[in-house]
Design an enzyme around this catalytic site. Structure first.
Site, PDB file in Angstrom:
ATOM      1  CD  GLU A   9      -1.710  -2.148   2.064  1.00  0.00           C
ATOM      2  OE1 GLU A   9      -2.630  -2.755   2.594  1.00  0.00           O
ATOM      3  OE2 GLU A   9      -0.522  -2.466   2.198  1.00  0.00           O
ATOM      4  CG  ASP A  44      -2.107  -3.146   5.662  1.00  0.00           C
ATOM      5  OD1 ASP A  44      -0.902  -3.427   5.524  1.00  0.00           O
ATOM      6  OD2 ASP A  44      -2.511  -2.006   5.903  1.00  0.00           O
ATOM      7  CG  HIS A  70      -5.595 -10.485  12.534  1.00  0.00           C
ATOM      8  ND1 HIS A  70      -6.147  -9.244  12.338  1.00  0.00           N
ATOM      9  CD2 HIS A  70      -5.514 -11.055  11.313  1.00  0.00           C
ATOM     10  CE1 HIS A  70      -6.382  -9.067  11.040  1.00  0.00           C
ATOM     11  NE2 HIS A  70      -6.014 -10.157  10.412  1.00  0.00           N
ATOM     12  NE  ARG A 128      -6.037   0.551  10.112  1.00  0.00           N
ATOM     13  CZ  ARG A 128      -4.999   0.967   9.384  1.00  0.00           C
ATOM     14  NH1 ARG A 128      -4.214   0.080   8.804  1.00  0.00           N
ATOM     15  NH2 ARG A 128      -4.756   2.259   9.234  1.00  0.00           N
ATOM     16  CD  GLU A 130     -11.542  -1.095   3.842  1.00  0.00           C
ATOM     17  OE1 GLU A 130     -11.206  -0.612   2.747  1.00  0.00           O
ATOM     18  OE2 GLU A 130     -12.730  -1.287   4.165  1.00  0.00           O
ATOM     19  CG  ASP A 142      -7.145  -4.891   7.287  1.00  0.00           C
ATOM     20  OD1 ASP A 142      -6.978  -4.841   6.050  1.00  0.00           O
ATOM     21  OD2 ASP A 142      -6.918  -3.921   8.031  1.00  0.00           O
ATOM     22  CE1 TYR A 144      -2.278  -3.562   9.044  1.00  0.00           C
ATOM     23  CE2 TYR A 144      -4.015  -5.018   9.816  1.00  0.00           C
ATOM     24  CZ  TYR A 144      -3.602  -3.958   9.033  1.00  0.00           C
ATOM     25  OH  TYR A 144      -4.505  -3.287   8.254  1.00  0.00           O
TER      26      TYR A 144
END
Length: 864
Positions: free
Chosen positions: A24, A97, A364, A320, A101, A99, A318
């Site tokens: 990203e 990432d 996670h 989130r 998104e 997740d 990470y």
């Protein structure tokens, strides 16, 4: 070519052709770039490359809620680079990432780049920390895009678009244009408004406490304080000053005080679990005053990589996440560090295991340092102050979570007067001593894990003194002081406590908490004052309307249930389109009810429509300053009649427009006053008349300060230029920095404007002069500078503009810039450009003056 150790043998990876990896951000690309071999080209997508359109609904509800994605114009140049890099790639690794998104970004990249290179092999690589070992594992076992996770993101995006686009217009017609509602942000606003109303409605209740000072006879010269706990065996409840004074006299008169009870109780205080997104935001707010946005931005920097002596290194996992899991290797490394640094007594016999909540993402990890041996002191030279504070917090919390509990001992003594007295008063005093610090040796930070029992009053007695006392020890009462207190309402939410409330109710997810609390502030629904969130008047109005009109949609329970359904989509339990169909079935009924909830009754609407139906004196549509097109009253009226005939009720917005039209032609509509009286809308008609009069007065005032544009006069020099232009041999059009420059087309556009009787501006004349100089000998000679006189601003107009611009001079509470169709719009920059133009003596156009007035009204600023 020899394979670098640890990296996969995909077809072609180690040939001379390059492999493409897409992440990203540039920071993430730099950090991964020092880990991957040189055969990999690493590019950054800069976030989403496709999304729903910015200026249209973009969801085809009739065709299974199909999203109509558009490639991002704001990232057009960057996307072009990605397409160029993808053309010759044999393998494309999507490393966004881990997740929802991130998965959606990977899918959009694959959908777009697959059209560029149909032969390329696409691989999804996922990792929770940017370290050599994590990248190695990810590239050894690449997978495919998780479409369930993508569908959950699509469902959330479409769901939010439906709610925002279909509810916001209701707010425009009822409150003010330009404001918006959101599926989750509006529930957060509701929580803040309801808390504020609780505070406003709260009536403080008076009560009194008593604190006494005692001298034990076994410790001469020493004393301890104790608070009144009971009177005659019942809780001490003293409601007013009168009773407090009477009680004080009784206590002063009491005698023979001694220790009636002494209790020593050990307890263990366990370390809190490692951070997840919400607890990190809460702790950073409580301990350091960080906003949720500041916390996430700083954590993102630590995750993506900080440049150390040996290059960029990802320092935390990470950020989130809602799971408290810890990798076994990280756990072992932490235990080894604790034993080496603090000693074996601080290491529990078995690793501490923490349980994540039921709906947490099991794959996670918690937020932790990637290398526990990189202590805050070692990283101090490389981190800025915010990064160092946040890293220290994360590092200490992680180390603490693998340490033994603290061992505490609390001593509580009760002092009473003689049992034979008319009244027995019990005073109590407590003190806690730490017998073994355990995790407190590294993490003793007052954050969201802190409880009232952890607080030690500054006047708390010495634990050693209380430990010396024994049952029956005589004490002298040195004094007793009553103190007036009042009960307090629940405190206002801070960003931290609002996030905690959202999380406890199952609203939002790790990736959305910061956005939610930031959005309600950016929208000016909530102000943040001294760390507390306070609803604005606009926030109250928006909340009250939404709760009244759509109570089910903005219930905490309903919103939490929708989050569960999105989780169910991610788990593969339900198709995302089926979930949206179920939602839209009830939502559309709620929306219909809201649209017509305060609409006029059929009799009232029919009466006014009947009056207007025979009217023939409609005025020709005239465009108003700032309006995109003229408002055609007759066309609007006919459309309302047509819809009503087909069974669609008249909406509030339509009713108000009909009233405004009736007010405008009031003296030309026979029977209007009688119908208004009969059907009860005379007051509404009068109000519409007052608004219309105010609007017309504003137009007259604006016209009084308009720019005086010079009258059009034919100019022989321009006539000659345009006549010569017909025979000019024009250069070919050029493309410079993405824009096409065509001299022939430009001159032709000016010619058409001139022939239409419109005066060319000084700017246009200057541009025309530059074009003429490029074609020597083909145009008549002569200076065009005087071909059009400079417009003049009349004194009234200048004074009006001066006063409006002065109002903005010390203004600082600007809205955040917005991006539409690839362009960034900034209110601050717009006003600055007008001020600069005005200060240089240039005349502001009527359109600019109108925009300046709208901007002042938007920020509720008065001319100075």
């Amino acid at each position: 070519m020899e394979k670098p150790r640890g990296f996969p043998a995909f077809p072609g990876v180690y040939s001379m052709s390059k492999q493409l990896v897409i992440v990203e951000s540039p920071a993430k690309a730099r950090t991964i770039g020092r880990i991957l071999p040189s055969e990999y080209i690493i590019k950054a997508s800069m976030g989403h490359i496709r999304d729903l359109p910015e200026n249209s609904f973009g969801v085809d509800i009739e065709h299974n809620f199909a999203p109509q994605y558009e490639e991002s114009k704001a990232r057009g140049h960057n996307l072009g680079e990605l397409k160029t890099a993808a053309k010759n790639a044999e393998d494309i690794y999507l490393a966004s990432d881990p997740d929802r998104e991130g998965e959606a970004i990977a899918w959009h990249l694959q959908e777009v780049l697959r059209k560029i290179n149909k032969k390329a092999h696409f691989h999804r690589v996922s990792f929770h920390e940017i370290t050599r070992s994590a990248i190695n594992r990810a590239f050894q076992a690449p997978g495919e895009i998780d479409m369930n996770r993508v569908d959950a993101q699509q469902a959330r995006r479409v769901l939010d678009r439906i709610v925002g686009y279909q509810i916001s217009p209701l707010l425009w017609s009822r409150i003010e244009r330009g404001i918006s509602a959101g599926r989750v942000q509006s529930v957060a606003l509701r929580l803040v408004c309801e808390r504020e109303r609780e505070i406003l409605a709260f009536i403080p209740k008076e009560y009194w406490i008593f604190e006494a000072l005692f001298h034990p006879e076994t410790a001469p010269g020493r004393s301890f304080r104790a608070k009144l706990a009971k009177v005659d065996g019942r809780n001490a409840d003293v409601p007013d000053k009168e009773q407090a004074e009477a009680l004080r006299k009784l206590i002063d008169d009491a005698s023979v005080w001694k220790i009636a009870d002494l209790e020593t109780s050990p307890r263990r205080k366990f370390a809190p679990p490692p951070f997840i997104t919400s607890t990190l935001q809460q702790a950073a707010s409580s301990a350091m005053g960080f906003t949720a946005n500041q916390t996430m931005q700083t954590a993102q920097q630590l995750y993506e990589g900080i440049t150390l002596d040996n290059g960029p290194v990802g320092l935390i996992t990470y950020m989130r996440t809602d799971a408290v899991n810890i990798a076994i290797e990280a756990q072992a490394a932490c235990r080894a560090y604790i034993e080496a640094t603090f000693g074996p007594d601080y290491v529990p016999q078995k690793p501490n295991i923490y349980k994540s909540k039921a709906n947490a993402q099991a794959a996670h990890e918690a937020i932790r340092p990637t290398d526990v041996n990189l202590t805050p002191d070692k990283l101090r030279p490389f981190l800025n102050p915010a990064q160092l504070k946040l890293y220290t917090l994360i590092w200490r919390r992680f180390v603490a979570c693998q340490m033994n509990p603290a061992l505490l001992e609390t001593t509580t003594v009760t002092v009473e007067n003689a049992a034979s007295a008319p009244h027995v008063f019990s005073f109590r005093s407590s003190a806690t001593v730490t017998k073994f610090p355990g995790f407190l040796a590294v993490y003793n930070i007052k954050d969201e894990t802190h409880t009232a029992e952890d607080d030690q009053d500054e006047s708390a007695p010495d634990p050693e003194l209380l430990g010396m006392l024994r049952n029956g020890t005589r004490c002298d009462l040195a004094g007793c002081k009553p103190e007036q207190k009042f009960t307090e309402p629940a405190p206002r939410y801070s960003e931290a406590t609002l996030i905690k409330e959202l999380e406890s109710n199952g609203i939002g997810r790790p990736s959305t908490y910061a956005t939610i609390v930031n959005t309600i502030q950016v929208r000016k629904y909530v102000n943040r004052e001294k760390g507390k969130l306070i609803p604005t008047e606009l926030g109250f109005r928006v909340n009250d309307y939404l709760v009244k009109s759509l109570p089910e949609l903005f219930q905490v329970g309903f919103t939490a249930d929708m989050e569960k359904k999105l989780d169910n989509v991610e788990d593969g339990g339900v198709e995302w389109t089926a979930m949206l169909r179920d939602f839209y079935g009830v939502f559309s009924e709620w929306l219909k009810g809201a649209k017509f909830a305060d609409a006029p009754d059929d009799g009232k609407a029919a009466a006014l429509i009947g009056i207007l139906a025979g009217f023939q004196g409609w005025e020709k549509p005239v465009a108003q300053p700032g309006a995109k097109r003229p408002f055609n009253e007759k066309t609007f009226f006919n459309s309302v009649v047509s819809k009503k005939q087909s069974g669609v009720p008249v909406t509030v917005k339509q009713w108000n427009a009909l009233l405004s039209i009736a007010a405008k032609y009031r003296d030309k509509l026979p029977g209007l006053e009688e119908a208004a009286a009969k059907y009860g809308f005379t007051g509404e008609l009068d109000e519409a008349q007052a608004k219309l009069n105010a609007h017309l007065q504003a137009i007259r005032e604006r016209q009084a300060v308009q720019v005086e544009t010079p009258k059009f006069e034919a100019d022989p020099r321009l006539e000659a230029v345009f006549q010569a232009a017909e025979k000019v041999k024009w250069n070919k059009a050029e493309r410079i920095r993405g824009r096409v420059y065509d001299d022939a087309a430009f001159v032709e556009s000016l010619r058409k404007q001139y022939k239409a009787g419109k005066t060319l501006s000084a700017k246009q004349i200057a541009a025309l002069t530059r074009v003429i100089r490029k074609y020597p000998g083909q145009f008549p000679e002569g200076d065009l500078a005087a071909a059009t006189p400079a417009p003049e601003q009349n004194p009234a107009a200048k004074a009006q503009i001066d006063s409006l611009l002065n109002a903005f001079k010390s203004f600082e509470s600007w809205n955040e810039p917005t991006v539409r169709r690839g362009r960034t719009f900034s209110d601050r920059d717009f006003i600055a450009s007008l001020a600069k133009q005005h200060a240089s003596g240039k005349v502001l156009s009527e359109k600019q003056v109108a925009a300046l007035e709208r901007m002042a009204a938007k920020y509720n600023l008065k001319p100075v």
